[in-house]
Design a protein around this motif. Structure first.
Motif, PDB file in Angstrom:
ATOM      1  N   LEU A 117       5.348  -2.798  -6.080  1.00 52.49           N
ATOM      2  CA  LEU A 117       4.243  -2.738  -5.123  1.00 52.49           C
ATOM      3  C   LEU A 117       3.088  -1.920  -5.694  1.00 52.49           C
ATOM      4  CD1 LEU A 117       3.040  -3.364  -2.391  1.00 52.49           C
ATOM      5  CD2 LEU A 117       4.427  -1.540  -1.392  1.00 52.49           C
ATOM      6  N   ASP A 118       3.403  -0.850  -6.412  1.00 48.48           N
ATOM      7  CA  ASP A 118       2.353  -0.049  -7.047  1.00 48.48           C
ATOM      8  C   ASP A 118       1.580  -0.876  -8.073  1.00 48.48           C
ATOM      9  OD1 ASP A 118       2.990   2.174  -5.569  1.00 48.48           O
ATOM     10  OD2 ASP A 118       4.205   3.123  -7.125  1.00 48.48           O
ATOM     11  N   ASN A 119       2.301  -1.688  -8.857  1.00 49.01           N
ATOM     12  CA  ASN A 119       1.638  -2.567  -9.830  1.00 49.01           C
ATOM     13  C   ASN A 119       0.700  -3.543  -9.129  1.00 49.01           C
ATOM     14  OD1 ASN A 119       4.724  -2.897 -11.734  1.00 49.01           O
ATOM     15  ND2 ASN A 119       3.060  -1.410 -11.981  1.00 49.01           N
ATOM     16  N   LEU A 120       1.161  -4.078  -8.000  1.00 47.12           N
ATOM     17  CA  LEU A 120       0.362  -5.048  -7.259  1.00 47.12           C
ATOM     18  C   LEU A 120      -0.905  -4.398  -6.703  1.00 47.12           C
ATOM     19  CD1 LEU A 120       0.440  -8.021  -6.470  1.00 47.12           C
ATOM     20  CD2 LEU A 120       1.632  -7.386  -4.368  1.00 47.12           C
ATOM     21  N   VAL A 121      -0.775  -3.168  -6.226  1.00 42.76           N
ATOM     22  CA  VAL A 121      -1.944  -2.421  -5.750  1.00 42.76           C
ATOM     23  C   VAL A 121      -2.946  -2.237  -6.884  1.00 42.76           C
ATOM     24  CG1 VAL A 121      -2.740  -0.159  -4.948  1.00 42.76           C
ATOM     25  CG2 VAL A 121      -0.765  -1.245  -3.855  1.00 42.76           C
ATOM     26  N   ASP A 122      -2.454  -1.862  -8.065  1.00 42.00           N
ATOM     27  CA  ASP A 122      -3.340  -1.647  -9.217  1.00 42.00           C
ATOM     28  C   ASP A 122      -4.051  -2.941  -9.617  1.00 42.00           C
ATOM     29  OD1 ASP A 122      -2.613   1.003  -9.306  1.00 42.00           O
ATOM     30  OD2 ASP A 122      -1.102   0.734 -10.878  1.00 42.00           O
ATOM     31  N   SER A 123      -3.328  -4.060  -9.630  1.00 44.14           N
ATOM     32  CA  SER A 123      -3.929  -5.347  -9.997  1.00 44.14           C
ATOM     33  C   SER A 123      -5.004  -5.754  -8.999  1.00 44.14           C
ATOM     34  CB  SER A 123      -2.846  -6.433 -10.066  1.00 44.14           C
ATOM     35  OG  SER A 123      -1.915  -6.165 -11.083  1.00 44.14           O
ATOM     36  N   THR A 124      -4.720  -5.540  -7.722  1.00 38.72           N
ATOM     37  CA  THR A 124      -5.685  -5.902  -6.679  1.00 38.72           C
ATOM     38  C   THR A 124      -6.923  -5.023  -6.756  1.00 38.72           C
ATOM     39  OG1 THR A 124      -3.870  -6.631  -5.252  1.00 38.72           O
ATOM     40  CG2 THR A 124      -5.988  -6.192  -4.195  1.00 38.72           C
ATOM     41  N   ARG A 125      -6.728  -3.736  -7.024  1.00 38.22           N
ATOM     42  CA  ARG A 125      -7.871  -2.828  -7.164  1.00 38.22           C
ATOM     43  C   ARG A 125      -8.732  -3.241  -8.358  1.00 38.22           C
ATOM     44  NH1 ARG A 125      -5.304   1.538  -7.403  1.00 38.22           N
ATOM     45  NH2 ARG A 125      -5.511   2.219  -5.234  1.00 38.22           N
ATOM     46  N   SER A 126      -8.092  -3.652  -9.440  1.00 38.92           N
ATOM     47  CA  SER A 126      -8.830  -4.099 -10.622  1.00 38.92           C
ATOM     48  C   SER A 126      -9.647  -5.353 -10.312  1.00 38.92           C
ATOM     49  CB  SER A 126      -7.849  -4.380 -11.765  1.00 38.92           C
ATOM     50  OG  SER A 126      -8.519  -4.898 -12.889  1.00 38.92           O
ATOM     51  N   ARG A 173     -15.358 -10.384  -1.806  1.00 39.64           N
ATOM     52  CA  ARG A 173     -15.149  -8.936  -1.888  1.00 39.64           C
ATOM     53  C   ARG A 173     -14.378  -8.432  -0.672  1.00 39.64           C
ATOM     54  NH1 ARG A 173     -21.380  -7.932  -3.739  1.00 39.64           N
ATOM     55  NH2 ARG A 173     -21.086  -8.103  -6.010  1.00 39.64           N
ATOM     56  N   LEU A 174     -14.768  -8.926   0.501  1.00 39.24           N
ATOM     57  CA  LEU A 174     -14.087  -8.475   1.712  1.00 39.24           C
ATOM     58  C   LEU A 174     -12.624  -8.910   1.715  1.00 39.24           C
ATOM     59  CD1 LEU A 174     -13.999  -7.147   4.458  1.00 39.24           C
ATOM     60  CD2 LEU A 174     -14.954  -9.241   5.460  1.00 39.24           C
ATOM     61  N   MET A 175     -12.342 -10.116   1.269  1.00 36.33           N
ATOM     62  CA  MET A 175     -10.953 -10.572   1.203  1.00 36.33           C
ATOM     63  C   MET A 175     -10.134  -9.672   0.282  1.00 36.33           C
ATOM     64  SD  MET A 175     -11.625 -14.688   1.077  1.00 36.33           S
ATOM     65  CE  MET A 175      -9.954 -15.285   1.263  1.00 36.33           C
ATOM     66  N   ALA A 176     -10.719  -9.282  -0.848  1.00 33.84           N
ATOM     67  CA  ALA A 176     -10.022  -8.384  -1.776  1.00 33.84           C
ATOM     68  C   ALA A 176      -9.861  -6.994  -1.162  1.00 33.84           C
ATOM     69  CB  ALA A 176     -10.782  -8.303  -3.094  1.00 33.84           C
ATOM     70  N   GLU A 177     -10.877  -6.532  -0.436  1.00 30.75           N
ATOM     71  CA  GLU A 177     -10.794  -5.224   0.224  1.00 30.75           C
ATOM     72  C   GLU A 177      -9.703  -5.217   1.293  1.00 30.75           C
ATOM     73  OE1 GLU A 177     -15.531  -4.033  -0.280  1.00 30.75           O
ATOM     74  OE2 GLU A 177     -14.777  -4.828   1.614  1.00 30.75           O
ATOM     75  N   ILE A 178      -9.632  -6.297   2.067  1.00 33.09           N
ATOM     76  CA  ILE A 178      -8.593  -6.397   3.097  1.00 33.09           C
ATOM     77  C   ILE A 178      -7.213  -6.425   2.456  1.00 33.09           C
ATOM     78  CG2 ILE A 178      -7.596  -7.948   4.831  1.00 33.09           C
ATOM     79  CD1 ILE A 178     -10.465  -8.708   5.621  1.00 33.09           C
ATOM     80  N   ARG A 179      -7.104  -7.140   1.339  1.00 33.87           N
ATOM     81  CA  ARG A 179      -5.809  -7.203   0.649  1.00 33.87           C
ATOM     82  C   ARG A 179      -5.405  -5.819   0.139  1.00 33.87           C
ATOM     83  NH1 ARG A 179      -1.735  -9.808  -1.350  1.00 33.87           N
ATOM     84  NH2 ARG A 179      -1.106  -9.786  -3.537  1.00 33.87           N
ATOM     85  N   ALA A 217     -10.575 -12.722 -11.426  1.00 33.69           N
ATOM     86  CA  ALA A 217     -10.406 -11.857 -10.250  1.00 33.69           C
ATOM     87  C   ALA A 217      -9.859 -12.642  -9.064  1.00 33.69           C
ATOM     88  CB  ALA A 217     -11.739 -11.208  -9.886  1.00 33.69           C
ATOM     89  N   LEU A 218     -10.348 -13.867  -8.904  1.00 32.47           N
ATOM     90  CA  LEU A 218      -9.938 -14.696  -7.770  1.00 32.47           C
ATOM     91  C   LEU A 218      -8.452 -15.037  -7.834  1.00 32.47           C
ATOM     92  CD1 LEU A 218     -11.779 -15.808  -5.488  1.00 32.47           C
ATOM     93  CD2 LEU A 218     -11.719 -18.013  -6.664  1.00 32.47           C
ATOM     94  N   PHE A 219      -7.948 -15.257  -9.048  1.00 31.11           N
ATOM     95  CA  PHE A 219      -6.566 -15.712  -9.220  1.00 31.11           C
ATOM     96  C   PHE A 219      -5.580 -14.568  -9.467  1.00 31.11           C
ATOM     97  CE2 PHE A 219      -8.170 -20.018 -11.095  1.00 31.11           C
ATOM     98  CZ  PHE A 219      -8.586 -20.399  -9.828  1.00 31.11           C
ATOM     99  N   THR A 220      -6.031 -13.328  -9.362  1.00 29.76           N
ATOM    100  CA  THR A 220      -5.183 -12.188  -9.718  1.00 29.76           C
ATOM    101  C   THR A 220      -4.032 -11.965  -8.734  1.00 29.76           C
ATOM    102  OG1 THR A 220      -6.941 -11.009 -10.882  1.00 29.76           O
ATOM    103  CG2 THR A 220      -5.148  -9.670 -10.023  1.00 29.76           C
ATOM    104  N   ALA A 221      -2.818 -11.973  -9.247  1.00 32.77           N
ATOM    105  CA  ALA A 221      -1.592 -11.521  -8.556  1.00 32.77           C
ATOM    106  C   ALA A 221      -1.534 -11.867  -7.071  1.00 32.77           C
ATOM    107  CB  ALA A 221      -1.441 -10.006  -8.749  1.00 32.77           C
TER     108      ALA A 221
END
Length: 519
Positions: free
Chosen positions: A406-415, A436-442, A385-389
């Motif tokens: 960009l849609d793919n990147l959104v999906d990867s980040t959500r995952s 978690r917050l860093m991923a939420e902000i992203r 999860a930390l190293f994802t996209a």
């Protein structure tokens, strides 16, 4: 009956093997201990920390074997003579003195970093120092041809720094002098003597000030690597810091020339640097930097190591009024605060202690087990999860990845965020909440960029605005929750005004889009 001679020969071989092993361990230990300076760089150009947070950081670093802090105070330093330079977040002189005393009790040397060439926007923005500007619009650099003005100002500033710091060193900056040879005076001098002489004449002036005050000057090495011809002009006690964040060792210039110069050299990797931003952190790059560069530092017999941690790029966008007078400077890049980086800090300190390159996967597994109580399976999920996209986006496109939308990147980040939310740390829950917050902000930012891309398409017009209003409202609601969580996790770590500054920048793009859609 066994042959006694064979037994003696066997015992002799075993004894020799033990001796060789002990010698090898001793040599490796000696090589490791040659790093007399084990430092951490604290960047307070933005994200100025509270004094309790600074002390807590110093204690943590001390407990992990760090013996030096390099403090880039910039405008947070309480200048006594040139008071106009200090900003609204400046500490009191009593606070700085108390902090240095506290670090002294931990046997941590506190080296002040006073920029004296480039990265001096915080000084030159004030018209009191306008005569020192290399350029009337870009205030990043002093003019090295103004010898006496430079001598006068930086003697005052360095004396001020020394008055509160008892370190044997003063770091004078000297990096990224992008305007070298820019103004008419400097163009003329560069044509006559070359850029190397232009650079080193100024650095020598500053080094002589430092040496004359009984201290050793420390200089970033990038420009010395690029223009090494006159490096010999500097005092013999000068220290160069070779900073390398994962690139070819000769990116700036031939490193062998620096090594042959006879000056002491320290090496510097990084845990926060370009292209890190508040919505992206290239964790793998920094782990790999630690894995690769720290063994090089030891093999090259550098005498020190400095982990840099940049809160911003050091480049600014300037707002002028109608008279071309600057009224505000905005940092071009902000990174998530240092509060979230215990993982990389520990990776650094472990790598410094070890005789082997950092085993990244093994380190992450061990850190997760010790600090979060994770199983090997959960540790692997966390690492993934930390190293994802970790890809940046520009103009609605993923940079450097033509096969990723960009849609793919959104999906990867959500995952990745879903994975982090499913993991249940048994301890240090607040530390884990930062991931978690860093991923939420992203994810929030990528969705904002997706909205921006739609509004920049040819299909966007007045008749379809309503289609995107609900998205803008949902993102606005989400931004409020993110602000609350950010303040909860970083309140007490950053000064209160800095929390507000972070909020304003983090939401700036969405607010502009929202105002266009929701009236």
């Amino acid at each position: 009956m066994k042959n006694p001679r064979l037994n003696f020969t066997k015992l002799t071989k075993q004894y020799l093997l033990v001796v060789l092993l002990l010698c090898s361990i001793n040599i490796q230990s000696h090589a490791q201990n040659k790093l007399k300076v084990k430092a951490f760089h604290v960047d307070l150009r933005i994200q100025v920390m509270t004094m309790p947070a600074l002390k807590q950081l110093a204690l943590k670093l001390h407990n992990q074997g760090i013996n030096t802090l390099i403090m880039e105070w910039e405008g947070s330093y309480p200048y006594s003579g040139e008071v106009v330079i200090s900003n609204k977040y400046a500490y009191s002189r009593a606070e700085v003195k108390d902090f240095i005393k506290y670090c002294g009790s931990l046997h941590i040397d506190v080296i002040p970093l006073q920029q004296t060439f480039g990265h001096v926007e915080y000084i030159l923005r004030h018209y009191k120092y306008a005569a020192l500007r290399e350029d009337d619009k870009d205030f990043s650099q002093v003019c090295p041809s103004e010898h006496e003005l430079n001598r006068e100002l930086f003697t005052k500033l360095i004396k001020d720094m020394i008055s509160l710091h008892d370190s044997p060193y003063v770091h004078i900056g000297g990096d990224e002098t992008f305007l070298l040879g820019h103004c008419e005076k400097c163009k003329k001098k560069a044509a006559e003597v070359g850029l190397s002489r232009l650079y080193f004449d100024h650095i020598k002036l500053i080094c002589d000030i430092v040496s004359g005050l009984g201290k050793k000057p420390v200089v970033w090495a990038d420009i010395a690597l690029k223009y090494p011809d006159y490096i010999h002009l500097l005092p013999k006690e000068t220290v160069f810091v070779d900073w390398n964040y994962g690139w070819n060792p000769n990116l700036f210039g031939n490193r062998d020339k620096l090594l042959a110069s006879g000056y002491e050299v320290w090496g510097a990797p990084s845990i926060r640097s370009e292209p890190d931003n508040f919505y992206i952190e290239k964790w793998w790059n920094h782990f790999e930097n630690i894995h690769n560069f720290i063994p090089q530092i030891k093999a090259l017999h550098y005498q020190g190591v400095v982990m840099t941690s940049w809160s911003t790029s050091g480049a600014y966008s300037t707002v002028f009024d109608s008279n071309d007078d600057p009224v505000a400077l905005y940092p071009i890049r902000r990174v998530y605060p240092l509060s979230a980086f215990n993982l990389l800090i520990t990776a650094y300190t472990e790598a410094v202690k070890s005789n082997q390159p950092l085993d990244i996967s093994a380190f992450i597994r061990g850190y997760c087990k010790t600090n979060y109580g994770f199983s090997l399976t959960d540790a692997e999920l966390f690492r993934t999860a930390l190293f994802t996209a970790p890809y940046p986006v520009a103009f609605g496109k993923v940079k450097g990845k033509t096969d990723l939308s960009l849609d793919n990147l959104v999906d990867s980040t959500r995952s990745a965020l879903n994975t982090l939310n499913k993991l249940k740390p048994q301890k240090n829950q607040q530390e884990f909440e930062h991931y978690r917050l860093m991923a939420e902000i992203r994810l929030f930012y990528l969705n904002t960029l997706r909205l921006e891309a739609a509004m920049n398409s040819d299909e966007f017009n007045e008749s379809v605005k309503g289609k995107y209003r609900a998205t803008a409202v949902a993102l606005k609601d989400q931004s409020v929750k993110l602000d609350e969580k950010f303040n909860r996790l970083n309140g007490g770590f950053l000064k209160a005004g800095e929390l507000a500054d972070e909020k304003a920048l983090r939401n700036a793009k969405l607010n502009e889009l929202f105002d266009k859609l929701v009236k």
